[in-house]
Enzyme design. Structure first.
Site, PDB file in Angstrom:
ATOM      1  N   ASP A  65      13.818  80.095 107.838  1.00  0.00           N
ATOM      2  CA  ASP A  65      14.714  80.350 108.965  1.00  0.00           C
ATOM      3  C   ASP A  65      14.134  81.432 109.860  1.00  0.00           C
ATOM      4  O   ASP A  65      13.394  82.297 109.379  1.00  0.00           O
ATOM      5  CB  ASP A  65      16.050  80.890 108.444  1.00  0.00           C
ATOM      6  CG  ASP A  65      17.110  79.822 108.316  1.00  0.00           C
ATOM      7  OD1 ASP A  65      16.763  78.639 108.388  1.00  0.00           O
ATOM      8  OD2 ASP A  65      18.278  80.180 108.122  1.00  0.00           O
ATOM      9  N   TYR A  67      14.401  85.036 111.706  1.00  0.00           N
ATOM     10  CA  TYR A  67      15.154  86.252 111.417  1.00  0.00           C
ATOM     11  C   TYR A  67      16.490  86.188 112.157  1.00  0.00           C
ATOM     12  O   TYR A  67      16.554  85.716 113.295  1.00  0.00           O
ATOM     13  CB  TYR A  67      14.388  87.489 111.888  1.00  0.00           C
ATOM     14  CG  TYR A  67      13.075  87.743 111.182  1.00  0.00           C
ATOM     15  CD1 TYR A  67      13.014  87.900 109.795  1.00  0.00           C
ATOM     16  CD2 TYR A  67      11.889  87.866 111.909  1.00  0.00           C
ATOM     17  CE1 TYR A  67      11.810  88.149 109.155  1.00  0.00           C
ATOM     18  CE2 TYR A  67      10.681  88.134 111.273  1.00  0.00           C
ATOM     19  CZ  TYR A  67      10.643  88.272 109.899  1.00  0.00           C
ATOM     20  OH  TYR A  67       9.455  88.534 109.267  1.00  0.00           O
TER      21      TYR A  67
END
Length: 220
Positions: A65, A67
């Protein structure tokens, strides 16, 4: 669909942009940006591709993912801009580089310099809600990034894939290991770094392989 992405990627991924799942993904993402705080900024969603054209790719590093903290994500996995403190996983990456090949810590955590040398720094999911890790998973991004990996695997040869952690390794099953050099280890997160990320020597191994194949080594 007209997607704002670097021209060689637009050509390679043209069919993907015309698929129904991608139209649904775009609709979801537009709604999310209009109603929530989303990272990275919309202009940076495809930065990893814009900075590393398809025909320049030599190395692929897979993240999960973006941040989800303020100002951190800017479209390249593990990377942060110059004025942002390096997160723990990125610090551990720099520690391994120092141990492996002796390069001191850089002044900042912006990895655009890697991308410009042919390192595709791609997250599996390209957007996320602020402070909500995994919030844009299973919306279509994974299908898209699987296609990117498949295109690289099928169309190129002698690419180095760095797969850190179980998630990246699972995604890496698409890669033809007979054509490419795949290096795997635990993730650089503080929770797993001592299980084998430290000491994996992936950075020197990558450059040894590139040199053997007549390609320019990466200045990490």
């Amino acid at each position: 669909m007209n997607v704002r992405i670097e021209k060689t990627w637009r050509s390679v991924l043209h069919d993907e942009f015309e698929k129904s799942y991608f139209a649904e993904l775009v609709s979801f993402i537009k709604k999310e940006y209009s109603q929530n705080i989303i990272y990275p900024p919309a202009r940076d969603i495809f930065s990893a591709f814009d900075l590393c054209p398809f025909d320049k790719v030599k190395v692929v590093i897979l993240g999960q993912d973006p941040y989800h903290g303020k100002g951190q994500a800017h479209g390249l996995c593990f990377s942060v801009r110059e004025n942002i403190k390096s997160p723990p996983s990125l610090v551990n990456i720099f520690k391994e580089i120092k141990s492996d090949i002796g390069i001191d810590f850089p002044e900042n955590g912006n990895l655009e310099r890697w991308a410009e040398q042919g390192v595709l720094l791609m997250n599996a999911t390209l957007t996320v809600r602020a402070k909500q890790a995994g919030s844009h998973q299973r919306k279509g991004w994974e299908t898209f990034t699987d296609s990117v990996i498949k295109k690289i695997s099928e169309s190129k040869k002698d690419i180095v894939f760095l797969l850190w952690g179980a998630y990246a390794q699972k995604k890496g099953k698409i890669i033809d290991k007979n054509k490419h050099y795949v290096l795997q280890s635990p993730h650089p997160s503080p929770f797993s770094v001592y299980r084998g990320f430290f000491g994996n020597r992936h950075f020197s191994k990558t450059n040894i392989f590139l040199k053997e194949k007549g390609k320019k080594e990466i200045i990490w």
